[in-house]
Write an enzyme that holds these catalytic residues in place. Structure first.
Site, PDB file in Angstrom:
ATOM      1  N   HIS A   1      -0.028   5.353   6.863  1.00 36.18           N
ATOM      2  CA  HIS A   1       0.144   5.622   5.434  1.00 36.18           C
ATOM      3  C   HIS A   1       0.383   7.115   5.189  1.00 36.18           C
ATOM      4  O   HIS A   1      -0.345   7.951   5.731  1.00 36.18           O
ATOM      5  CB  HIS A   1      -1.090   5.165   4.653  1.00 36.18           C
ATOM      6  CG  HIS A   1      -1.307   3.689   4.696  1.00 36.18           C
ATOM      7  ND1 HIS A   1      -2.094   3.077   5.653  1.00 36.18           N
ATOM      8  CD2 HIS A   1      -0.818   2.692   3.913  1.00 36.18           C
ATOM      9  CE1 HIS A   1      -2.096   1.777   5.445  1.00 36.18           C
ATOM     10  NE2 HIS A   1      -1.326   1.515   4.396  1.00 36.18           N
TER      11      HIS A   1
ATOM     12  N   ASP B   1      -4.788   6.987   9.987  1.00 34.88           N
ATOM     13  CA  ASP B   1      -4.425   5.676  10.532  1.00 34.88           C
ATOM     14  C   ASP B   1      -3.019   5.675  11.117  1.00 34.88           C
ATOM     15  O   ASP B   1      -2.608   4.711  11.768  1.00 34.88           O
ATOM     16  CB  ASP B   1      -4.575   4.580   9.483  1.00 34.88           C
ATOM     17  CG  ASP B   1      -3.669   4.761   8.265  1.00 34.88           C
ATOM     18  OD1 ASP B   1      -2.767   5.623   8.294  1.00 34.88           O
ATOM     19  OD2 ASP B   1      -3.861   4.028   7.280  1.00 34.88           O
TER      20      ASP B   1
ATOM     21  N   SER C   1       0.807  -1.221   0.000  1.00 39.70           N
ATOM     22  CA  SER C   1       0.000   0.000   0.000  1.00 39.70           C
ATOM     23  C   SER C   1       0.839   1.270   0.000  1.00 39.70           C
ATOM     24  O   SER C   1       0.384   2.321  -0.472  1.00 39.70           O
ATOM     25  CB  SER C   1      -0.929   0.005   1.221  1.00 39.70           C
ATOM     26  OG  SER C   1      -0.195  -0.114   2.428  1.00 39.70           O
TER      27      SER C   1
END
Length: 226
Positions: free
Chosen positions: A200, A197, A51
């Site tokens: 990221h 979060d 990701s």
């Protein structure tokens, strides 16, 4: 150099992982194989990762491969950076899709995997074996690689951390590939540069990653076939 970057980032790594789970300083002169030439095909780089490469929850234009391509184009390179990031991917997942993700027309690979192995507490030996196999396969195909390292969450213990964190430098040395020791250098644990979060990077965070890794990518460009 890897040890010093690791120590510098360690305090931020604890905060980074607790909420949820360097660039090479070299320069070169002259015209490299990656610079645009009349009639030359663009150098094709594949950003192969999870990701962090894919651009999780970011607009497409903010993803790492897109920002990296723009930075290289601005420096005069004729290049196409392909986004081969898959959110949630582990080293096992990367190994299983390597062949079809990296075609015969690829000139170089940025390999960024391992973060999800650590987040899940998977054995470092498994991640090492998978990365080793990927590097061996790419080397057999004559494809130069820039290996981007990660760091294990400190809560997994010193023994796990030593085994995980050391594998990137050791594998880079074994296979003779370029190493960027910590992909999130300069971004980790900074709330201004990460999504809610805490894991990221935002578009601004990705821009810092690109700025820091760019000299290493330029060295990769020198090694490409074009």
């Amino acid at each position: 150099m890897y040890r010093s970057q690791k120590v510098e980032a360690q305090s931020g790594v604890l905060r980074f992982f607790s909420g949820a789970v360097v660039a090479l300083g070299l320069a070169f002169s002259g015209v490299s194989a990656g610079y645009a030439q009349d009639g030359a095909e663009p150098v094709k780089l594949v950003a192969f990762g999870d990701s962090l490469t894919a651009g999780y929850q970011l607009p497409p234009e903010d993803a790492f491969p897109v920002q990296l391509e723009k930075a290289l184009l601005a420096k005069g390179y004729k290049v196409n950076v392909v986004n081969a990031g898959v959110s949630g991917d582990t080293t096992s997942g990367g190994l299983s899709r390597l062949d079809w993700s990296v075609g015969d027309d690829v000139d170089g690979v940025i390999l960024e995997l391992g973060a999800n192995d650590a987040l899940r507490g998977l054995p470092p030996e498994t991640a090492r074996k998978n990365l080793d196999s990927m590097l061996e396969q790419l080397g057999a195909r004559g494809i130069p690689v820039l290996l981007a390292g990660m760091m294990a969450p400190p809560n997994l213990g010193e023994q796990y951390g030593r085994a995980f964190n050391s594998m990137y430098g050791e594998l880079a040395e074994k296979h003779g590939v370029l190493l960027y020791p910590f992909f999130l250098d300069g971004v980790v644990a900074d709330p201004r540069l990460n999504l809610g979060d805490g894991m990221h990077p935002t578009g601004e965070g990705v821009a810092i990653i690109v700025e820091k890794i760019l000299p290493s990518v330029e060295l990769l460009m020198e090694q490409t076939k074009s």
